[in-house]
Design an enzyme around this catalytic site. Sequence first.
Site, PDB file in Angstrom:
ATOM      1  N   LYS A  77       0.819  -1.219   0.000  1.00  0.00           N
ATOM      2  CA  LYS A  77       0.000   0.000   0.000  1.00  0.00           C
ATOM      3  C   LYS A  77       0.844   1.256   0.000  1.00  0.00           C
ATOM      4  O   LYS A  77       0.591   2.192  -0.734  1.00  0.00           O
ATOM      5  CB  LYS A  77      -0.832   0.127   1.297  1.00  0.00           C
ATOM      6  CG  LYS A  77      -1.888  -0.834   1.546  1.00  0.00           C
ATOM      7  CD  LYS A  77      -2.725  -0.385   2.756  1.00  0.00           C
ATOM      8  CE  LYS A  77      -1.969  -0.094   4.032  1.00  0.00           C
ATOM      9  NZ  LYS A  77      -1.389  -1.156   4.771  1.00  0.00           N
ATOM     10  N   ARG A 102      -8.423   2.564  10.528  1.00  0.00           N
ATOM     11  CA  ARG A 102      -8.016   1.224  10.953  1.00  0.00           C
ATOM     12  C   ARG A 102      -9.153   0.479  11.656  1.00  0.00           C
ATOM     13  O   ARG A 102      -9.006  -0.686  11.988  1.00  0.00           O
ATOM     14  CB  ARG A 102      -6.874   1.313  11.974  1.00  0.00           C
ATOM     15  CG  ARG A 102      -5.484   1.611  11.458  1.00  0.00           C
ATOM     16  CD  ARG A 102      -4.882   0.437  10.704  1.00  0.00           C
ATOM     17  NE  ARG A 102      -3.535   0.092  11.071  1.00  0.00           N
ATOM     18  CZ  ARG A 102      -2.433   0.600  10.549  1.00  0.00           C
ATOM     19  NH1 ARG A 102      -2.492   1.559   9.672  1.00  0.00           N
ATOM     20  NH2 ARG A 102      -1.259   0.146  10.925  1.00  0.00           N
ATOM     21  N   ARG A 131      -0.025  -7.490  14.662  1.00  0.00           N
ATOM     22  CA  ARG A 131      -0.553  -6.478  13.756  1.00  0.00           C
ATOM     23  C   ARG A 131      -1.550  -7.105  12.771  1.00  0.00           C
ATOM     24  O   ARG A 131      -2.569  -6.507  12.452  1.00  0.00           O
ATOM     25  CB  ARG A 131       0.591  -5.777  13.029  1.00  0.00           C
ATOM     26  CG  ARG A 131       1.363  -4.846  13.985  1.00  0.00           C
ATOM     27  CD  ARG A 131       2.731  -4.480  13.451  1.00  0.00           C
ATOM     28  NE  ARG A 131       2.673  -3.652  12.272  1.00  0.00           N
ATOM     29  CZ  ARG A 131       3.585  -3.642  11.314  1.00  0.00           C
ATOM     30  NH1 ARG A 131       4.643  -4.430  11.407  1.00  0.00           N
ATOM     31  NH2 ARG A 131       3.460  -2.842  10.300  1.00  0.00           N
ATOM     32  N   ARG A 180      12.706  -1.823  11.163  1.00  0.00           N
ATOM     33  CA  ARG A 180      11.562  -1.263  11.886  1.00  0.00           C
ATOM     34  C   ARG A 180      11.339  -2.015  13.195  1.00  0.00           C
ATOM     35  O   ARG A 180      11.382  -3.233  13.248  1.00  0.00           O
ATOM     36  CB  ARG A 180      10.295  -1.381  11.021  1.00  0.00           C
ATOM     37  CG  ARG A 180      10.044  -0.159  10.187  1.00  0.00           C
ATOM     38  CD  ARG A 180       8.858  -0.352   9.281  1.00  0.00           C
ATOM     39  NE  ARG A 180       7.589  -0.536   9.998  1.00  0.00           N
ATOM     40  CZ  ARG A 180       6.409  -0.265   9.454  1.00  0.00           C
ATOM     41  NH1 ARG A 180       6.349   0.206   8.237  1.00  0.00           N
ATOM     42  NH2 ARG A 180       5.302  -0.470  10.126  1.00  0.00           N
ATOM     43  N   ARG A 220      11.042  -6.802   4.981  1.00  0.00           N
ATOM     44  CA  ARG A 220      11.175  -5.362   5.224  1.00  0.00           C
ATOM     45  C   ARG A 220      11.898  -5.107   6.544  1.00  0.00           C
ATOM     46  O   ARG A 220      12.642  -4.139   6.686  1.00  0.00           O
ATOM     47  CB  ARG A 220       9.785  -4.732   5.238  1.00  0.00           C
ATOM     48  CG  ARG A 220       9.799  -3.234   5.368  1.00  0.00           C
ATOM     49  CD  ARG A 220       8.424  -2.666   5.159  1.00  0.00           C
ATOM     50  NE  ARG A 220       7.527  -2.988   6.247  1.00  0.00           N
ATOM     51  CZ  ARG A 220       6.222  -2.710   6.273  1.00  0.00           C
ATOM     52  NH1 ARG A 220       5.663  -2.146   5.243  1.00  0.00           N
ATOM     53  NH2 ARG A 220       5.479  -3.023   7.300  1.00  0.00           N
TER      54      ARG A 220
HETATM   55  P1  AMP Z   1       1.699   1.314   9.523  1.00  0.00           P
HETATM   56  O1  AMP Z   1       2.978   1.884   9.047  1.00  0.00           O
HETATM   57  O2  AMP Z   1       0.492   1.822   8.781  1.00  0.00           O
HETATM   58  O3  AMP Z   1       1.711  -0.192   9.583  1.00  0.00           O
HETATM   59  O4  AMP Z   1       1.487   1.839  11.021  1.00  0.00           O
HETATM   60  C1  AMP Z   1       2.442   1.548  12.006  1.00  0.00           C
HETATM   61  C2  AMP Z   1       1.795   1.644  13.374  1.00  0.00           C
HETATM   62  O5  AMP Z   1       1.317   2.973  13.603  1.00  0.00           O
HETATM   63  C3  AMP Z   1       0.597   0.745  13.615  1.00  0.00           C
HETATM   64  O6  AMP Z   1       0.970  -0.571  13.967  1.00  0.00           O
HETATM   65  C4  AMP Z   1      -0.082   1.487  14.777  1.00  0.00           C
HETATM   66  O7  AMP Z   1       0.610   1.288  15.982  1.00  0.00           O
HETATM   67  C5  AMP Z   1       0.121   2.940  14.374  1.00  0.00           C
HETATM   68  N1  AMP Z   1      -0.976   3.412  13.509  1.00  0.00           N
HETATM   69  C6  AMP Z   1      -0.883   3.801  12.205  1.00  0.00           C
HETATM   70  N2  AMP Z   1      -2.068   4.194  11.736  1.00  0.00           N
HETATM   71  C7  AMP Z   1      -2.933   4.097  12.769  1.00  0.00           C
HETATM   72  C8  AMP Z   1      -4.322   4.351  12.911  1.00  0.00           C
HETATM   73  N3  AMP Z   1      -5.063   4.796  11.891  1.00  0.00           N
HETATM   74  N4  AMP Z   1      -4.880   4.137  14.135  1.00  0.00           N
HETATM   75  C9  AMP Z   1      -4.152   3.697  15.153  1.00  0.00           C
HETATM   76  N5  AMP Z   1      -2.856   3.410  15.093  1.00  0.00           N
HETATM   77  C10 AMP Z   1      -2.238   3.603  13.903  1.00  0.00           C
END
Ligand code: AMP
Length: 191
Positions: A13, A87, A143, A132, A126
């Site tokens: 994405k 989310r 996750r 990360r 990754r």
């Molecule tokens: P991502 O890079 O989108 O996988 O986001 C990394 C982390 O950021 C997630 O595992 C959550 O801890 C936090 N996060 C990102 N977007 C959201 C969201 N919309 N609501 C809550 N937590 C978020």
Amino acid sequence: MNLLVLGPQGAGKGTQAKRIAADYDLPHISTGDRFRAEIASGTEFGQRVQGILAAGELVPDELTIGKLREWIHAEGQDGFVLDGFPRNLAQAEALDTMLRELGKELDAILFFDLPDDVATQRMLKRAQEENRADDTPDVIARRLEIYHAETEPIVEHYRATGKLVPLHADRSIEEVYTEIQQALQRFEDAA
Ligand code: AMP
């Protein structure tokens, strides 16, 4: 164009969203990227959410929605590619309200569909490349668990709008991007 990308972690994405943003001249609003940037620069918000991201849990809705509102108002007036938000259903409803207040609506929701085993393999890869904190096997599993429990149900919320574009994300970046371009062209032609 107001676009949303939706799907499990590891589905590509972020990569596709960045490319769409560059090609269509739209801001890429990625909650995950922006939270990581806040953590890296040690802001108060960053300190508050650091442990949550490291554990793979969701940042509480009131914090996330507040940030999103700020970003959409500041940067999203002439379109956006939203990535990582919503989310869960509460966030989806908050986004609907926010856009309604601004007199906007989503043009397309790009849904990246990917089997869990492929998503896990891509995230582990990754992890090696980007180092990360949340790409360890335990946190990846958590996750994906949250994705299925909380995020996946919102696919139906968006399917009901008739603007959901399902994509098989288990293909090359080029193949998926070509399909995205064709879908966006269809939406533009219909507008
Ligand atoms: P991502 O890079 O989108 O996988 O986001 C990394 C982390 O950021 C997630 O595992 C959550 O801890 C936090 N996060 C990102 N977007 C959201 C969201 N919309 N609501 C809550 N937590 C978020």
